[in-house]
Design an enzyme around this catalytic site. Structure first.
Site, PDB file in Angstrom:
ATOM      1  N   CYS A 170     -13.668   0.840  -1.197  1.00 17.60           N
ATOM      2  CA  CYS A 170     -12.806   0.094  -2.125  1.00 17.60           C
ATOM      3  C   CYS A 170     -13.747  -0.933  -2.768  1.00 17.60           C
ATOM      4  O   CYS A 170     -14.847  -0.566  -3.158  1.00 17.60           O
ATOM      5  CB  CYS A 170     -11.613  -0.520  -1.397  1.00 17.60           C
ATOM      6  SG  CYS A 170     -12.039  -1.505   0.060  1.00 17.60           S
TER       7      CYS A 170
ATOM      8  N   ILE B  73       0.850  -1.175   0.000  1.00 17.32           N
ATOM      9  CA  ILE B  73       0.000   0.000   0.000  1.00 17.32           C
ATOM     10  C   ILE B  73       0.896   1.238   0.000  1.00 17.32           C
ATOM     11  O   ILE B  73       1.782   1.387   0.841  1.00 17.32           O
ATOM     12  CB  ILE B  73      -0.946  -0.018   1.212  1.00 17.32           C
ATOM     13  CG1 ILE B  73      -1.891   1.169   1.191  1.00 17.32           C
ATOM     14  CG2 ILE B  73      -0.195  -0.056   2.527  1.00 17.32           C
ATOM     15  CD1 ILE B  73      -2.975   1.079   2.249  1.00 17.32           C
TER      16      ILE B  73
END
Lengths: 171, 171
Positions: free
Chosen positions: A109, A85
């Site tokens: 998401c 990430i």
């Protein structure tokens, strides 16, 4: 016979894994067509998506029609543990969330579990929540697929990197 | 050396299973001593408890000190399937939740799973959520101990019994 009111369904269909995080900030999985009218019902001003792909046409058109601003900080949604990430994306996303001029805002998401869970965990860290409380919440939304590496990401995240305008900080 | 600030800890400890339900309404498990300062941090005006037992002294004293009003609609917390929940208690509790003069308000039982889940499910039904969306949320908070009979209670609950003052309805 009255025509059916297309804008006001009899029932509301919030997106999966939908929740209010803190006043002004919501979280969920990816809003499908069936969910869109609910986003208008809660008077969203903005959407912050963590998926890198372009929005489906139905979503893009709905957001444009209702003046909902889209912020996109795409993070790859691979099945690997969430170690890649990009921290800079999370920092940018947090700056957007910490500006109440974007509120009410929905973070999503695909499933509302891992990427969203990491971002919300960082917000909780900024709010001063203990790590156990953050993990309790992270796990509630990601169960039964909670990832230790997500929780480690939150634990290691350096909140001092998040610089934001104090004038617009949410209360 | 400065004395420690007892009212403003370095970290916050929200109660277990804590969440914001809708603007003005929170839910959680039973707030322990360690959690109390957080309740003040979020400026609670009221607490609605579904446990029938008297409040522990620490809680009662904290609520009195900070002007937090306690509403108690005790429902037995037995291990039986949740079929004996007295509907009149739930109706009364809903009237309190649907009066924004009590907000911000926190609903809790012991674990924040079953009794609280039933009450919040009824609020969602009044808000017009589809039954699947209600169950998605119910299960998130009660997992891995979700009860079909709780979900049946919500499905069968007659929202027309809940009469409340429209002037003070939450937005």
């Amino acid at each position: 016979m009255e025509p059916p009111d297309l804008e006001e369904p009899k029932e509301w269909y919030p997106p999966e894994n939908f929740s209010l995080v803190t006043p002004g900030i919501y979280r969920s999985g990816f809003p499908s067509k069936k969910n869109l009218s609910y986003l208008n019902k809660i008077h969203l001003r903005s959407i912050l998506t963590l998926v890198p792909e372009p929005m489906p046409e139905a979503n893009a058109a709905f957001y444009a029609k209702h003046g909902i601003k889209l912020y996109q900080y795409g993070v790859p949604g691979n099945k690997e543990p969430f170690v890649d990430i990009p921290e800079d994306k999370i920092v940018e996303a947090l700056r957007t969330l910490l500006d109440k001029r974007t509120h009410p805002i929905l973070v999503h998401c695909n499933k509302g579990k891992h990427r969203t869970g990491c971002l919300i965990g960082c917000i909780r860290k900024i709010q001063g929540w203990s790590h156990i409380a953050i993990c309790d919440e992270y796990c509630r939304f990601s169960a039964p697929k909670s990832r230790v590496l997500d929780q480690q990401f939150i634990e290691l995240f350096d909140i001092s990197k998040v610089v934001y305008d104090i004038r617009f900080k949410p209360s």
